[in-house]
Design a protein around this motif. Structure first.
Motif, PDB file in Angstrom:
ATOM      1  N   SER A  11      28.490 -10.001 -28.340  1.00  0.00           N
ATOM      2  CA  SER A  11      27.798  -9.573 -27.124  1.00  0.00           C
ATOM      3  C   SER A  11      27.364 -10.766 -26.295  1.00  0.00           C
ATOM      4  CB  SER A  11      26.576  -8.718 -27.481  1.00  0.00           C
ATOM      5  OG  SER A  11      26.970  -7.556 -28.159  1.00  0.00           O
ATOM      6  N   THR A  15      28.695 -11.872 -22.588  1.00  0.00           N
ATOM      7  CA  THR A  15      27.712 -12.019 -21.520  1.00  0.00           C
ATOM      8  C   THR A  15      27.812 -13.387 -20.877  1.00  0.00           C
ATOM      9  OG1 THR A  15      26.206 -10.539 -22.655  1.00  0.00           O
ATOM     10  CG2 THR A  15      25.255 -11.953 -20.966  1.00  0.00           C
ATOM     11  N   LYS A 118      22.372  -8.758 -24.063  1.00  0.00           N
ATOM     12  CA  LYS A 118      22.598  -9.079 -22.652  1.00  0.00           C
ATOM     13  C   LYS A 118      21.287  -9.145 -21.887  1.00  0.00           C
ATOM     14  CE  LYS A 118      25.777  -7.257 -20.190  1.00  0.00           C
ATOM     15  NZ  LYS A 118      26.641  -6.250 -19.508  1.00  0.00           N
ATOM     16  N   GLN A 194      24.274  -8.682 -13.780  1.00  0.00           N
ATOM     17  CA  GLN A 194      24.389  -8.150 -15.137  1.00  0.00           C
ATOM     18  C   GLN A 194      23.853  -6.735 -15.272  1.00  0.00           C
ATOM     19  OE1 GLN A 194      25.889  -9.849 -17.979  1.00  0.00           O
ATOM     20  NE2 GLN A 194      26.668 -10.782 -16.111  1.00  0.00           N
ATOM     21  N   THR A 214      20.573  -3.665 -18.175  1.00  0.00           N
ATOM     22  CA  THR A 214      21.972  -4.014 -18.402  1.00  0.00           C
ATOM     23  C   THR A 214      22.900  -2.851 -18.083  1.00  0.00           C
ATOM     24  OG1 THR A 214      21.819  -3.406 -20.751  1.00  0.00           O
ATOM     25  CG2 THR A 214      21.350  -5.692 -20.177  1.00  0.00           C
TER      26      THR A 214
END
Length: 222
Positions: A11, A15, A118, A194, A214
């Motif tokens: 992850s 990101t 994230k 994001q 996110t």
């Protein structure tokens, strides 16, 4: 534990890869950095006046995302604070990650869940970026994860809260930075691209906050 570590590493890698291509604010002006540092000092009254070119069109360099990530946060609702090295040499630091999940828990509902890596990336990136201007302050976490009952209570009492809020999934946080203008903070977070960014303005120097999540990229004012 091994599967969780692999998930977190993947992850964070994805990101960071996305953030490498994001246009963020950089300035070569040392004068602006000096002014920001002075404005952020304890003796500076009121909100900080941001450098005019804080959103320069240059790209953040790769080294910015490869260095160790230390996130400093404070939680007014519980009186807790921490400064944690949660990512180093491309790997999540499990103990620090668990502590951050606890700090972003539902304080009223007394429940902790895994927080989206994230989201931590966005929080760290925000804090690390403004540190380049001499602004070194902990992020105030006003709300992190919420239980359904806490979220419903907020709705019933008139506090802005969506029925399908990403707070319920550990994918959102409401934050603020002392002496930093909300427009500057929200604009910086939005430039990461994001997820969603909500601007919540309230009377007084410390009355408002910025929502970051996110989910889909979107912006709103509440």
């Amino acid at each position: 534990m091994s599967s969780r570590r692999k998930f977190l590493q993947k992850s964070l890698f994805l990101t960071a890869s996305g953030l490498f291509s994001t246009e963020l604010a950089l300035t070569s002006s040392k004068a602006y950095a000096k002014d920001a540092a002075v404005a952020a000092s304890p003796d500076a009254p009121g909100l900080m006046e941001p450098p005019p070119d804080i959103f320069d069109a240059q790209l953040v360099d790769l080294e910015f995302w490869l260095k160790p990530r230390v996130l400093e946060v404070t939680r007014p609702a519980s009186g807790e604070s921490a400064k944690l090295l949660y990512w180093k040499d491309g790997e999540i630091q499990e103990s620090a990650y668990q502590q951050l999940c606890h700090l972003l828990r539902d304080v009223q509902g007394k429940k902790t869940v895994p927080i989206d890596p994230k989201l931590l990336e966005t929080l760290w990136g925000t804090q690390a970026f403004i540190a380049r201007y001499g602004i070194v302050q902990p992020l105030e976490i006003l709300s992190g994860y919420r239980t359904p009952s806490t979220n419903q209570h907020l709705i019933e009492t008139g506090v802005p809260a969506a029925r399908k809020s990403l707070h319920l999934e550990g994918r959102a946080a409401d934050i603020r930075l002392a002496q930093l203008d909300a427009d500057v903070l929200g604009g910086l977070i939005r430039s990461f691209r994001q997820g969603g960014v909500g601007f919540y303005y309230r009377p007084g120097n410390r009355g408002g906050w910025i929502h970051t999540d996110t989910g889909l990229q979107r912006t709103w004012k509440g």
